[in-house]
Enzyme design. Structure first.
Site, PDB file in Angstrom:
ATOM      1  N   LYS A  54     -15.825  21.619  -5.512  1.00  0.00           N
ATOM      2  CA  LYS A  54     -16.564  20.459  -4.985  1.00  0.00           C
ATOM      3  C   LYS A  54     -17.998  20.900  -4.746  1.00  0.00           C
ATOM      4  CE  LYS A  54     -16.521  18.779  -0.176  1.00  0.00           C
ATOM      5  NZ  LYS A  54     -15.670  18.168   0.866  1.00  0.00           N
ATOM      6  N   LEU A  55     -18.928  20.110  -5.254  1.00  0.00           N
ATOM      7  CA  LEU A  55     -20.350  20.412  -5.071  1.00  0.00           C
ATOM      8  C   LEU A  55     -20.931  19.473  -4.039  1.00  0.00           C
ATOM      9  CD1 LEU A  55     -21.460  20.672  -8.828  1.00  0.00           C
ATOM     10  CD2 LEU A  55     -20.726  22.545  -7.304  1.00  0.00           C
ATOM     11  N   LYS A  56     -21.694  20.023  -3.124  1.00  0.00           N
ATOM     12  CA  LYS A  56     -22.415  19.177  -2.169  1.00  0.00           C
ATOM     13  C   LYS A  56     -23.616  18.575  -2.883  1.00  0.00           C
ATOM     14  CE  LYS A  56     -20.231  19.929   1.762  1.00  0.00           C
ATOM     15  NZ  LYS A  56     -19.671  18.857   2.564  1.00  0.00           N
TER      16      LYS A  56
ATOM     17  N   ASP B 167     -19.655  15.748  -3.089  1.00  0.00           N
ATOM     18  CA  ASP B 167     -19.586  15.257  -1.700  1.00  0.00           C
ATOM     19  C   ASP B 167     -21.003  15.060  -1.172  1.00  0.00           C
ATOM     20  OD1 ASP B 167     -19.003  14.702   0.938  1.00  0.00           O
ATOM     21  OD2 ASP B 167     -18.322  16.725   1.442  1.00  0.00           O
TER      22      ASP B 167
ATOM     23  N   ASN C 102     -21.645  13.559   1.984  1.00  0.00           N
ATOM     24  CA  ASN C 102     -21.679  13.456   3.451  1.00  0.00           C
ATOM     25  C   ASN C 102     -22.572  12.307   3.923  1.00  0.00           C
ATOM     26  OD1 ASN C 102     -21.227  16.813   3.212  1.00  0.00           O
ATOM     27  ND2 ASN C 102     -19.969  15.737   4.710  1.00  0.00           N
TER      28      ASN C 102
ATOM     29  N   GLU D  32     -17.406  11.790  -2.977  1.00  0.00           N
ATOM     30  CA  GLU D  32     -16.917  11.698  -1.600  1.00  0.00           C
ATOM     31  C   GLU D  32     -18.021  11.211  -0.667  1.00  0.00           C
ATOM     32  OE1 GLU D  32     -15.474  15.485  -0.306  1.00  0.00           O
ATOM     33  OE2 GLU D  32     -15.035  14.810   1.720  1.00  0.00           O
TER      34      GLU D  32
ATOM     35  N   ASP E 219     -14.328  10.184   3.587  1.00  0.00           N
ATOM     36  CA  ASP E 219     -14.022  11.273   4.533  1.00  0.00           C
ATOM     37  C   ASP E 219     -14.406  10.775   5.934  1.00  0.00           C
ATOM     38  OD1 ASP E 219     -13.945  13.579   6.079  1.00  0.00           O
ATOM     39  OD2 ASP E 219     -15.565  14.615   5.053  1.00  0.00           O
TER      40      ASP E 219
ATOM     41  N   LYS F  53      -8.340  14.847   7.156  1.00  0.00           N
ATOM     42  CA  LYS F  53      -8.668  15.985   8.029  1.00  0.00           C
ATOM     43  C   LYS F  53      -8.033  15.679   9.371  1.00  0.00           C
ATOM     44  CE  LYS F  53     -13.221  17.290   6.193  1.00  0.00           C
ATOM     45  NZ  LYS F  53     -14.667  17.074   6.378  1.00  0.00           N
TER      46      LYS F  53
END
Ligand code: NPG
Length: 351
Positions: free
Chosen positions: A145-147, A172, A174, A197, A222, A246
């Protein structure tokens, strides 16, 4: 089993490598551990709250203060899912240890090992990112997974895809984008990603539903999935077709299990996220990852990925890109050399 008290213990662990997220770089983890005590028995849990409130509103000092003041009446506290999860899961661990039942059996795990996946932070250059991903692939991870963030998205992700055409890859954000970025994000559709994500802020379910109409890449949520209710709403609105689970984010392992069940009923794929867990939190993550609906690899790495020297438990090793699902409670080692504070809170009510 009725707990008489909880021990709140803080341990500070240097990270084996800095953790780089869109909100900053972290070099150590200040972890709050909860140990429930009853009649010579104990139960452990790790609080997911981070050093600073940048991923979500909770942070380790806040969770600590909350549990110090309200551990005895936690079910009447609003919000604060990470603090609640730590206490609830310590009490659950106490019960499971006393009953001789593993958490995996309790939640209904159907696998004894799960695929390992790794999250790779933003880098200073595409070349550096490619080196890091190559290292992770060599180590055997089965998914990367790459931010991503505005200014660090299509170009680096395309470079990784070109170098690793067959690698299971996802990204992802965020919450770093806005729905107006849809026309830009659509370029991700050519990169054969498993999912994107949390592209938009956690309270923008409608924005995610709009984006889902535009992107072919599945949207995973998420931060937005804080409860069973939130999961049902997101799914009903068409805001996501994948959910990151989570336990800390949703108030504990039991709520996480219920969210998993809601997703299975709605044919929404699930995978287990990671929050720099030590072996104590990782055992919970691995039990959940072995649920039938967890069909995608999680952010689940061996404990040594984040904590080279200061493991709180027996190391969890990766073999052939897979991690074993613990079949018995974790053995917590003597923590005196990493403990920065410890206090006992009596539970006068409830719990
Ligand atoms: O391997 O545990 C891990 C870290 C995976 O990058 C990861 N998680 O946004 O999901 C995330 C991110 C995270 C880490 C979030 C720490 C919050 C705290």
């Amino acid at each position: 089993m009725r707990a008489e008290a909880v021990e709140l213990r803080r341990v500070r662990l240097p990270l084996a490598e800095p953790f780089r997220a869109s909100w900053g770089t972290q070099h150590d983890r200040d972890v709050l551990l909860v140990r429930a005590l009853a009649d010579g028995a104990e139960g452990w849990a790790e609080c997911a709250a981070m050093n600073e409130p940048r991923y979500s509103p909770e942070w380790v000092d806040g969770a600590h203060a909350l549990l110090r003041a309200h551990a005895g009446s936690i079910e009447s506290v609003v919000g604060n899912p990470m603090a609640k999860a730590a206490l609830r899961d310590a009490l659950l661990d106490l019960d499971l240890r006393a009953a001789g039942t593993s958490l995996a059996a309790h939640v209904g795990a159907v696998r004894t090992e799960v695929d390992a996946g790794v999250a790779v932070g933003t880098a200073d250059s595409v070349a550096e990112l490619l080196d890091t991903v190559a290292r992770r692939v060599d180590e055997g991870y089965r998914r990367v997974k790459l931010k991503i963030a505005p200014g660090w998205d299509v170009e680096p992700v395309r470079a990784v895809r070109e170098r690793f055409p067959d690698l299971p890859l996802q990204v992802d954000a965020n919450g770093a984008y806005r729905v107006d970025d849809a026309a830009h994000l659509v370029a991700l559709d050519d990169l054969d990603l498993l999912l994107v994500e949390q592209p938009l802020p956690d309270d923008d379910l409608l924005g995610h539903a709009t984006l889902a109409q535009v992107l072919r890449t599945p949207i995973c949520l998420d931060e937005a999935i804080t409860s069973v209710r939130a999961a049902k709403q997101a799914i009903t609105l068409g805001a996501c077709s994948v959910v990151n689970l989570k336990p800390g984010r949703v108030g504990g392992v039991e709520e996480a299990r219920r969210i998993h069940d809601v997703c299975v009923d709605a044919a929404v794929a699930v995978w287990v996220g990671g929050m720099l867990a030590t072996g104590i939190g990782r055992a919970v993550d691995l039990a959940l990852a072995a649920l039938p609906g967890c069909t995608l690899p999680g952010d689940l790495s061996p404990t040594g990925r984040w904590f080279a020297d200061d493991l709180l438990t027996e190391p969890v090793a990766m073999v052939d890109g897979r991690l074993p699902v613990p079949q018995s409670p974790v053995d917590v080692r003597d923590l005196s050399d990493v403990t920065t504070s410890v206090e006992l809170v009596r539970l006068s009510r409830g719990a």
